[in-house]
Design a protein around this motif. Sequence first.
Motif, PDB file in Angstrom:
ATOM      1  N   ALA A   1      12.260  16.442  -6.672  1.00  0.00           N
ATOM      2  CA  ALA A   1      11.066  16.577  -6.490  1.00  0.00           C
ATOM      3  C   ALA A   1      10.107  15.904  -7.035  1.00  0.00           C
ATOM      4  N   ALA A   2      10.420  15.381  -8.539  1.00  0.00           N
ATOM      5  CA  ALA A   2       9.668  15.394  -9.662  1.00  0.00           C
ATOM      6  C   ALA A   2       9.246  13.609  -9.128  1.00  0.00           C
ATOM      7  N   ALA A   3       8.039  13.573  -9.893  1.00  0.00           N
ATOM      8  CA  ALA A   3       7.422  11.636  -9.398  1.00  0.00           C
ATOM      9  C   ALA A   3       8.489  11.417 -10.097  1.00  0.00           C
ATOM     10  N   THR A   4       8.668   9.272  -9.494  1.00  0.00           N
ATOM     11  CA  THR A   4       9.277   8.660 -10.261  1.00  0.00           C
ATOM     12  C   THR A   4       8.779   7.578 -10.799  1.00  0.00           C
ATOM     13  N   LEU A   5       8.661   6.836 -11.772  1.00  0.00           N
ATOM     14  CA  LEU A   5       7.961   6.000 -12.087  1.00  0.00           C
ATOM     15  C   LEU A   5       7.542   4.915 -10.467  1.00  0.00           C
ATOM     16  N   ALA A   6       8.749   4.583 -10.354  1.00  0.00           N
ATOM     17  CA  ALA A   6       8.051   4.075  -8.745  1.00  0.00           C
ATOM     18  C   ALA A   6       7.479   4.620  -8.053  1.00  0.00           C
ATOM     19  N   ASP A   7       7.276   5.789  -8.237  1.00  0.00           N
ATOM     20  CA  ASP A   7       6.506   6.291  -7.113  1.00  0.00           C
ATOM     21  C   ASP A   7       4.816   6.673  -7.829  1.00  0.00           C
ATOM     22  N   TRP A   8       4.551   6.046  -9.321  1.00  0.00           N
ATOM     23  CA  TRP A   8       3.317   6.737  -9.948  1.00  0.00           C
ATOM     24  C   TRP A   8       2.860   4.699  -9.405  1.00  0.00           C
ATOM     25  N   ASN A   9       3.740   4.313  -9.991  1.00  0.00           N
ATOM     26  CA  ASN A   9       3.349   2.512  -9.122  1.00  0.00           C
ATOM     27  C   ASN A   9       2.501   2.310  -7.514  1.00  0.00           C
ATOM     28  N   ILE A  10       3.580   3.375  -6.716  1.00  0.00           N
ATOM     29  CA  ILE A  10       3.532   3.508  -5.374  1.00  0.00           C
ATOM     30  C   ILE A  10       1.556   3.542  -5.452  1.00  0.00           C
ATOM     31  N   MET A  11       1.279   4.539  -6.392  1.00  0.00           N
ATOM     32  CA  MET A  11       0.602   5.005  -6.008  1.00  0.00           C
ATOM     33  C   MET A  11      -0.533   4.706  -6.488  1.00  0.00           C
ATOM     34  N   ALA A  12      -0.422   3.797  -8.012  1.00  0.00           N
ATOM     35  CA  ALA A  12      -1.635   3.333  -8.262  1.00  0.00           C
ATOM     36  C   ALA A  12      -2.292   1.952  -7.772  1.00  0.00           C
ATOM     37  N   GLN A  13      -1.156   1.547  -6.599  1.00  0.00           N
ATOM     38  CA  GLN A  13      -1.297  -0.029  -6.141  1.00  0.00           C
ATOM     39  C   GLN A  13      -1.810   0.655  -4.784  1.00  0.00           C
ATOM     40  N   TRP A  14      -1.985   2.193  -3.998  1.00  0.00           N
ATOM     41  CA  TRP A  14      -2.100   2.750  -3.285  1.00  0.00           C
ATOM     42  C   TRP A  14      -4.488   2.851  -4.031  1.00  0.00           C
ATOM     43  N   ALA A  15      -4.215   3.968  -4.907  1.00  0.00           N
ATOM     44  CA  ALA A  15      -5.483   3.854  -5.176  1.00  0.00           C
ATOM     45  C   ALA A  15      -6.317   2.029  -5.090  1.00  0.00           C
ATOM     46  N   SER A  16      -5.774   1.567  -5.769  1.00  0.00           N
ATOM     47  CA  SER A  16      -6.174   0.138  -6.051  1.00  0.00           C
ATOM     48  C   SER A  16      -7.287  -0.707  -4.743  1.00  0.00           C
ATOM     49  N   SER A  17      -5.926   0.111  -3.599  1.00  0.00           N
ATOM     50  CA  SER A  17      -5.751  -0.461  -2.354  1.00  0.00           C
ATOM     51  C   SER A  17      -6.731  -0.134  -1.361  1.00  0.00           C
ATOM     52  N   ILE A  18      -6.883   1.411  -1.785  1.00  0.00           N
ATOM     53  CA  ILE A  18      -8.802   2.049  -1.582  1.00  0.00           C
ATOM     54  C   ILE A  18     -10.150   1.717  -2.101  1.00  0.00           C
ATOM     55  N   ARG A  19      -9.679   1.590  -3.541  1.00  0.00           N
ATOM     56  CA  ARG A  19     -10.950   1.090  -4.177  1.00  0.00           C
ATOM     57  C   ARG A  19     -11.286  -0.678  -3.999  1.00  0.00           C
ATOM     58  N   SER A  20     -10.188  -1.499  -3.895  1.00  0.00           N
ATOM     59  CA  SER A  20     -11.178  -2.880  -3.028  1.00  0.00           C
ATOM     60  C   SER A  20     -11.745  -2.438  -1.823  1.00  0.00           C
ATOM     61  N   ARG A  21     -10.807  -1.534  -0.692  1.00  0.00           N
ATOM     62  CA  ARG A  21     -11.670  -1.706   0.076  1.00  0.00           C
ATOM     63  C   ARG A  21     -12.714  -1.127   0.131  1.00  0.00           C
ATOM     64  N   GLU A  22     -13.490  -0.185  -0.033  1.00  0.00           N
ATOM     65  CA  GLU A  22     -14.449   0.675  -0.381  1.00  0.00           C
ATOM     66  C   GLU A  22     -15.211  -1.059  -1.163  1.00  0.00           C
ATOM     67  N   ALA A  23     -15.345  -1.303  -1.930  1.00  0.00           N
ATOM     68  CA  ALA A  23     -16.066  -2.678  -2.647  1.00  0.00           C
ATOM     69  C   ALA A  23     -16.005  -3.398  -2.063  1.00  0.00           C
ATOM     70  N   GLU A  24     -15.107  -3.142  -0.895  1.00  0.00           N
ATOM     71  CA  GLU A  24     -15.427  -4.199  -0.011  1.00  0.00           C
ATOM     72  C   GLU A  24     -16.723  -4.332   1.131  1.00  0.00           C
ATOM     73  N   GLU A  25     -16.587  -2.787   1.560  1.00  0.00           N
ATOM     74  CA  GLU A  25     -17.927  -2.284   2.324  1.00  0.00           C
ATOM     75  C   GLU A  25     -18.651  -1.671   2.157  1.00  0.00           C
ATOM     76  N   ASN A  26     -18.642  -1.980   0.830  1.00  0.00           N
ATOM     77  CA  ASN A  26     -20.514  -1.471  -0.097  1.00  0.00           C
ATOM     78  C   ASN A  26     -20.708  -2.811  -0.080  1.00  0.00           C
TER      79      ASN A  26
END
Length: 138
Positions: free
Chosen positions: A113-138
């Motif tokens: 169940a441990a998070a891997t580096l690949a999972d962390w990279n996916i989470m970082a990309q997901w958070a980045s996409s959310i931030r970019s969408r929020e920036a576009e909306e504002n």
Amino acid sequence: MLSFLAFDDRFQLHEALAYRIGIGDHFIMAAWALIEAGLILALARRIDIPLRAALLAAAGVMFFGVMMIFDAVVPHDMLLRLSIEDLAKSWAAALFLTGSWCLARYHLGLDRAAATLADWNIMAQWASSIRSREAEEN
């Protein structure tokens, strides 16, 4: 590689090699560290490396760096220099061992169940996409 470094530390291989070549022994250790890091980065698959093991190895690298600084830069007659260098080396070894233990547990299926580096990279990309969408909306 860790076994080789332990062998080197016990039998002072890098000191003998540096003496024969005529350079500082810290250059030999730095070269071996760069070779190891290059091999790990080139051959490792992020999906097979737990995040905790990577963080422990990164902390070990930091202590290894402290050891190298005290070996190469700090004057050899400084009070407690050798003690600090050996303490940093011991912490680096302990952190590398703990990271290896976490990696072994993951690959043995004891900590799947441990998070891997690949999972962390996916989470970082997901958070980045959310931030970019929020920036576009504002």
